[in-house]
Design a protein around this motif. Structure first.
Motif, PDB file in Angstrom:
ATOM      1  N   GLY A 106      29.636  59.429  45.081  1.00 53.31           N
ATOM      2  CA  GLY A 106      30.633  58.374  44.932  1.00 53.31           C
ATOM      3  C   GLY A 106      31.565  58.627  43.768  1.00 53.31           C
ATOM      4  O   GLY A 106      31.283  59.429  42.869  1.00 53.31           O
ATOM      5  N   ILE A 107      32.698  57.943  43.819  1.00 55.23           N
ATOM      6  CA  ILE A 107      33.739  58.068  42.798  1.00 55.23           C
ATOM      7  C   ILE A 107      34.253  56.672  42.461  1.00 55.23           C
ATOM      8  O   ILE A 107      34.404  55.828  43.341  1.00 55.23           O
ATOM      9  CB  ILE A 107      34.915  58.923  43.316  1.00 55.23           C
ATOM     10  N   THR A 108      34.519  56.470  41.177  1.00 53.33           N
ATOM     11  CA  THR A 108      35.230  55.274  40.738  1.00 53.33           C
ATOM     12  C   THR A 108      36.481  55.719  39.987  1.00 53.33           C
ATOM     13  O   THR A 108      36.557  56.834  39.464  1.00 53.33           O
ATOM     14  CB  THR A 108      34.377  54.378  39.820  1.00 53.33           C
ATOM     15  N   LEU A 109      37.451  54.834  39.937  1.00 52.85           N
ATOM     16  CA  LEU A 109      38.682  55.112  39.198  1.00 52.85           C
ATOM     17  C   LEU A 109      39.359  53.797  38.873  1.00 52.85           C
ATOM     18  O   LEU A 109      39.035  52.755  39.439  1.00 52.85           O
ATOM     19  CB  LEU A 109      39.609  56.031  39.997  1.00 52.85           C
ATOM     20  N   LEU A 110      40.295  53.869  37.949  1.00 51.97           N
ATOM     21  CA  LEU A 110      41.152  52.739  37.619  1.00 51.97           C
ATOM     22  C   LEU A 110      42.585  53.148  37.926  1.00 51.97           C
ATOM     23  O   LEU A 110      43.003  54.263  37.612  1.00 51.97           O
ATOM     24  CB  LEU A 110      41.042  52.379  36.131  1.00 51.97           C
ATOM     25  N   ARG A 124      44.145  55.081  51.654  1.00 57.14           N
ATOM     26  CA  ARG A 124      44.194  56.024  52.787  1.00 57.14           C
ATOM     27  C   ARG A 124      43.105  57.084  52.678  1.00 57.14           C
ATOM     28  O   ARG A 124      42.701  57.671  53.680  1.00 57.14           O
ATOM     29  CB  ARG A 124      45.561  56.725  52.844  1.00 57.14           C
ATOM     30  N   ASN A 125      42.642  57.344  51.468  1.00 60.34           N
ATOM     31  CA  ASN A 125      41.624  58.368  51.232  1.00 60.34           C
ATOM     32  C   ASN A 125      40.226  57.775  51.081  1.00 60.34           C
ATOM     33  O   ASN A 125      39.339  58.419  50.517  1.00 60.34           O
ATOM     34  CB  ASN A 125      42.015  59.223  50.030  1.00 60.34           C
ATOM     35  N   GLY A 126      40.030  56.562  51.601  1.00 62.54           N
ATOM     36  CA  GLY A 126      38.695  55.994  51.700  1.00 62.54           C
ATOM     37  C   GLY A 126      38.229  55.164  50.519  1.00 62.54           C
ATOM     38  O   GLY A 126      37.079  54.717  50.497  1.00 62.54           O
ATOM     39  N   PHE A 127      39.090  54.912  49.548  1.00 57.77           N
ATOM     40  CA  PHE A 127      38.703  54.082  48.405  1.00 57.77           C
ATOM     41  C   PHE A 127      38.914  52.613  48.754  1.00 57.77           C
ATOM     42  O   PHE A 127      39.825  52.260  49.498  1.00 57.77           O
ATOM     43  CB  PHE A 127      39.545  54.440  47.172  1.00 57.77           C
ATOM     44  N   ALA A 146      36.763  52.296  44.360  1.00 57.76           N
ATOM     45  CA  ALA A 146      35.547  53.101  44.530  1.00 57.76           C
ATOM     46  C   ALA A 146      35.550  53.755  45.897  1.00 57.76           C
ATOM     47  O   ALA A 146      36.055  53.204  46.878  1.00 57.76           O
ATOM     48  CB  ALA A 146      34.318  52.214  44.385  1.00 57.76           C
ATOM     49  N   TRP A 147      34.939  54.920  45.930  1.00 52.75           N
ATOM     50  CA  TRP A 147      34.693  55.645  47.178  1.00 52.75           C
ATOM     51  C   TRP A 147      33.202  55.930  47.251  1.00 52.75           C
ATOM     52  O   TRP A 147      32.602  56.390  46.282  1.00 52.75           O
ATOM     53  CB  TRP A 147      35.471  56.957  47.220  1.00 52.75           C
ATOM     54  N   LYS A 148      32.621  55.598  48.380  1.00 54.71           N
ATOM     55  CA  LYS A 148      31.219  55.927  48.661  1.00 54.71           C
ATOM     56  C   LYS A 148      31.175  56.682  49.972  1.00 54.71           C
ATOM     57  O   LYS A 148      31.864  56.334  50.919  1.00 54.71           O
ATOM     58  CB  LYS A 148      30.363  54.663  48.787  1.00 54.71           C
ATOM     59  N   PRO A 149      30.330  57.735  50.030  1.00 52.66           N
ATOM     60  CA  PRO A 149      30.268  58.510  51.286  1.00 52.66           C
ATOM     61  C   PRO A 149      29.694  57.692  52.426  1.00 52.66           C
ATOM     62  O   PRO A 149      29.028  56.716  52.241  1.00 52.66           O
ATOM     63  CB  PRO A 149      29.356  59.688  50.929  1.00 52.66           C
TER      64      PRO A 149
END
Length: 149
Positions: A106-110, A124-127, A146-149
């Motif tokens: 997973g990824i998080t970002l601000l 568009r990229n799943g976040f 956040a993005w989770k697989p």
């Protein structure tokens, strides 16, 4: 059709090009902010926070650095920088793909809440939206994504 780009790991020799690309990109995204005045701060942050603590993937085209992404061991994506001439191309998606490969759990970002283009790109990229926050440096509102697989 633009020439192909290559992705590779960041090398210390990329520092000046990465700093210049950060400056160019952020200045174009936020023309009312003087990013030239922030370059020394950014270089210090780059050297002390990002380079030692994150995986950095750079994109090159014709020998020029045209983008990069940083992802740390916690899955935090601090920077996704794409040269403005490549906004809307597959380059951003390729860099996010590298971040997902390096952080498969997973990824998080601000992202700044006023950066609608970036928010659309991440969606568009799943976040997905994961709440609001405040940028600790600028004090401006940001969206946690956040993005989770």
């Amino acid at each position: 059709m633009s020439a192909p780009f290559t992705l590779r790991l960041y090398a210390p020799a990329d520092e000046d090009a990465a700093i210049a690309l950060w400056h160019l990109t952020w200045q174009q995204a936020y023309p009312s902010i003087d990013f030239a005045a922030r370059v020394n701060w950014w270089r210090e942050r780059w050297r002390k926070e990002l380079v030692p603590n994150a995986n950095i993937i750079v994109a090159e085209q014709g020998g020029a650095l045209i983008g990069f992404v940083t992802i740390d061991a916690t899955g935090y994506l601090d920077q996704l920088v794409v040269e403005p001439d490549h906004w809307g191309s597959e380059l951003g998606t390729a860099l996010v793909g590298e971040a997902k490969r390096l952080s498969p759990d997973g990824i998080t970002l601000l992202v700044n809440t006023d950066n609608a283009r970036a928010i659309r790109f991440y969606r568009r990229n799943g976040f997905v939206d994961a709440g609001g926050d405040v940028n600790p440096t600028s004090g401006k509102p940001v969206l946690r994504m956040a993005w989770k697989p």
